[in-house]
Write a protein that holds these residues in place. Structure first.
Motif, PDB file in Angstrom:
ATOM      1  N   VAL A 200      -3.097  14.280 -13.806  1.00 50.05           N
ATOM      2  CA  VAL A 200      -3.682  15.130 -12.758  1.00 50.05           C
ATOM      3  C   VAL A 200      -2.676  16.170 -12.290  1.00 50.05           C
ATOM      4  N   GLY A 201      -1.418  15.753 -12.119  1.00 48.56           N
ATOM      5  CA  GLY A 201      -0.377  16.687 -11.700  1.00 48.56           C
ATOM      6  C   GLY A 201      -0.149  17.775 -12.726  1.00 48.56           C
ATOM      7  N   HIS A 202      -0.135  17.400 -14.010  1.00 47.52           N
ATOM      8  CA  HIS A 202       0.070  18.406 -15.065  1.00 47.52           C
ATOM      9  C   HIS A 202      -1.125  19.364 -15.148  1.00 47.52           C
ATOM     10  N   PHE A 203      -2.331  18.843 -14.931  1.00 44.06           N
ATOM     11  CA  PHE A 203      -3.529  19.688 -14.930  1.00 44.06           C
ATOM     12  C   PHE A 203      -3.485  20.716 -13.798  1.00 44.06           C
ATOM     13  N   MET A 204      -2.873  20.320 -12.670  1.00 40.27           N
ATOM     14  CA  MET A 204      -2.820  21.208 -11.503  1.00 40.27           C
ATOM     15  C   MET A 204      -1.583  22.109 -11.493  1.00 40.27           C
ATOM     16  N   ARG A 205      -0.744  22.024 -12.536  1.00 43.35           N
ATOM     17  CA  ARG A 205       0.473  22.827 -12.576  1.00 43.35           C
ATOM     18  C   ARG A 205       0.223  24.325 -12.406  1.00 43.35           C
ATOM     19  N   PRO A 206      -0.835  24.913 -13.007  1.00 41.75           N
ATOM     20  CA  PRO A 206      -1.044  26.358 -12.813  1.00 41.75           C
ATOM     21  C   PRO A 206      -1.149  26.769 -11.354  1.00 41.75           C
TER      22      PRO A 206
ATOM     23  N   TRP B 140       0.833  -1.212   0.000  1.00 45.80           N
ATOM     24  CA  TRP B 140       0.000   0.000   0.000  1.00 45.80           C
ATOM     25  C   TRP B 140       0.867   1.261   0.000  1.00 45.80           C
ATOM     26  N   LEU B 141       1.896   1.265   0.826  1.00 43.80           N
ATOM     27  CA  LEU B 141       2.781   2.427   0.906  1.00 43.80           C
ATOM     28  C   LEU B 141       3.503   2.659  -0.422  1.00 43.80           C
ATOM     29  N   THR B 142       3.928   1.582  -1.062  1.00 45.77           N
ATOM     30  CA  THR B 142       4.616   1.692  -2.341  1.00 45.77           C
ATOM     31  C   THR B 142       3.701   2.258  -3.420  1.00 45.77           C
ATOM     32  N   ASN B 143       2.459   1.786  -3.479  1.00 44.65           N
ATOM     33  CA  ASN B 143       1.508   2.288  -4.475  1.00 44.65           C
ATOM     34  C   ASN B 143       1.251   3.783  -4.286  1.00 44.65           C
ATOM     35  N   PHE B 144       1.159   4.215  -3.030  1.00 44.06           N
ATOM     36  CA  PHE B 144       0.957   5.645  -2.750  1.00 44.06           C
ATOM     37  C   PHE B 144       2.173   6.460  -3.194  1.00 44.06           C
ATOM     38  N   ALA B 145       3.376   5.956  -2.896  1.00 43.84           N
ATOM     39  CA  ALA B 145       4.602   6.673  -3.255  1.00 43.84           C
ATOM     40  C   ALA B 145       4.756   6.792  -4.770  1.00 43.84           C
ATOM     41  N   ILE B 146       4.402   5.740  -5.500  1.00 41.97           N
ATOM     42  CA  ILE B 146       4.493   5.775  -6.960  1.00 41.97           C
ATOM     43  C   ILE B 146       3.524   6.806  -7.534  1.00 41.97           C
ATOM     44  N   ALA B 147       2.290   6.801  -7.027  1.00 36.16           N
ATOM     45  CA  ALA B 147       1.299   7.774  -7.507  1.00 36.16           C
ATOM     46  C   ALA B 147       1.764   9.199  -7.219  1.00 36.16           C
ATOM     47  N   LEU B 148       2.327   9.428  -6.039  1.00 37.83           N
ATOM     48  CA  LEU B 148       2.834  10.758  -5.686  1.00 37.83           C
ATOM     49  C   LEU B 148       3.986  11.156  -6.594  1.00 37.83           C
ATOM     50  N   LEU B 149       4.866  10.200  -6.893  1.00 38.21           N
ATOM     51  CA  LEU B 149       6.016  10.472  -7.763  1.00 38.21           C
ATOM     52  C   LEU B 149       5.561  10.970  -9.132  1.00 38.21           C
ATOM     53  N   PHE B 150       4.644  10.262  -9.770  1.00 42.51           N
ATOM     54  CA  PHE B 150       4.217  10.651 -11.111  1.00 42.51           C
ATOM     55  C   PHE B 150       3.323  11.885 -11.093  1.00 42.51           C
ATOM     56  N   PHE B 151       2.621  12.116 -10.006  1.00 41.37           N
ATOM     57  CA  PHE B 151       1.878  13.368  -9.842  1.00 41.37           C
ATOM     58  C   PHE B 151       2.837  14.556  -9.840  1.00 41.37           C
ATOM     59  N   MET B 152       3.935  14.411  -9.104  1.00 44.14           N
ATOM     60  CA  MET B 152       4.934  15.482  -9.034  1.00 44.14           C
ATOM     61  C   MET B 152       5.607  15.719 -10.386  1.00 44.14           C
ATOM     62  N   HIS B 153       5.894  14.651 -11.109  1.00 44.78           N
ATOM     63  CA  HIS B 153       6.505  14.814 -12.424  1.00 44.78           C
ATOM     64  C   HIS B 153       5.554  15.507 -13.391  1.00 44.78           C
TER      65      HIS B 153
END
Length: 335
Positions: A180-186, A38-51
């Protein structure tokens, strides 16, 4: 001696080796394995959100116009690499065994890196906007193309998930957070740009979590009893030869097709590298618990070799850059 080791192995690589040793002697199991999953799945999602939030629209537009460069990088990453891995199967299979050979094919089918390809292009004074676009596009295209390539290369399941299911799962786990991360970039882009160091920590922490979780499952499944020391030595030599061959081919193609010096640098660094950040979480989806360890070993070895080789190559490019030579001639002339 210690200083020389630091030049070859950075802190992250040493920590990565430590995590593999930790998973070897103290693998997560039972409720602990569930927690780490579970922790790994959350970290991966956060990583690609940030990218996704990090990549600016301007960088995409600036680099996207150079279509010939991107096409060549695409061919090197998703055609030349896989064909090399497939063509040498008669040589590699007896040396490595099927589990590690599948890992080599997986390595060859992966997209290129993002951060290190851009960083080395910048150090070498290459075309950075084109590198940003090319490396980012490679990462996104690989989410769909890597499972398809692996299926075609293996012509069998070999411990991998179904292609369509894998694409859907990978898209939900990696592509959706990125979008989602790219959409929230502004709204969050300025904060992301000011906290690049924190983003790097998220990047590396997610990789370490995935490696620990994956290797724990593989160790419990008998990874180290199935992979002899001789096979690991052979694998390291094969990774060295593979990288050297790809570096030579990308350089030759860039010059043969008439690209300028800056574009050649971008092609070499974007077309020869393979992504640990994308490959490790993707392996969780594509491979079964017993197959994931051998599938990741070639990628982890190749990743370290490519960092050392490209760091040396980037400095050579920088020293041989026309502006650097002009500065050297000016300094000589002033003596």
């Amino acid at each position: 001696m210690i200083a020389r080791l630091r030049l070859l192995f950075d802190n992250f690589t040493l920590i990565l080796i430590g995590v593999v040793l930790l998973a070897t002697f103290f693998p997560a199991h039972g409720s602990g394995a569930t927690f780490f999953n579970w922790l790994t799945n959350f970290a991966i999602a956060l990583l690609f959100f940030m990218h996704g939030a990090k990549l600016s629209r301007e960088a995409i537009i600036a680099g996207a116009m150079h279509w010939r460069l991107h096409l060549l990088v695409f061919v090197c990453t998703f055609l030349m690499f896989p064909l090399l891995g497939w063509a040498v199967k008669p040589v590699l299979l007896p040396l490595l065994g099927m589990p590690l050979y599948i890992g080599v094919l997986y390595l060859c089918a992966l997209p290129g890196t993002v951060q290190s390809a851009i960083a080395f292009t910048s150090i070498a004074r290459g075309n950075v906007p084109a590198a940003v676009c090319s490396a980012s596009a490679s990462s996104l295209i690989g989410i769909v193309l890597t499972p398809v390539l692996l299926k075609v290369l293996l012509d069998a399941d070999a411990g991998t998930a179904g292609t369509l299911d894998a694409i859907i799962h990978i898209s939900v786990q990696l592509l959706l957070p990125f979008a989602v991360g790219h959409f929230m970039r502004p709204w969050i882009g300025a904060w992301i740009d000011k906290n690049q160091k924190w983003l790097k920590n998220v990047d590396q922490s997610s990789i370490l979590l995935v490696v620990f979780t994956a290797f724990s499952e593989s160790v419990i499944g008998g990874l180290w009893t199935a992979v002899p020391i001789a096979a690991l030595i052979n694998l390291t030599i094969i990774c060295l030869v593979l990288l050297a061959l790809v570096l030579l081919l990308t350089t030759f193609l860039a010059r043969r097709l008439g690209f300028n010096h800056e574009d050649e640098i971008t092609i070499v660094f974007c077309g020869s590298k393979k992504s640990l950040a994308t490959g490790v979480p993707m392996a969780q989806v594509l491979f079964s618990a017993t197959a994931i360890g051998p599938a990741l070993l070639p990628l982890m070895i190749f990743h370290q070799i490519q960092l050392m080789a490209c760091a040396f190559l980037a400095n050579r490019y920088a020293m041989n850059h026309p502006s650097a030579r002009d500065q050297e001639m000016e300094s000589i002339g002033s003596l």
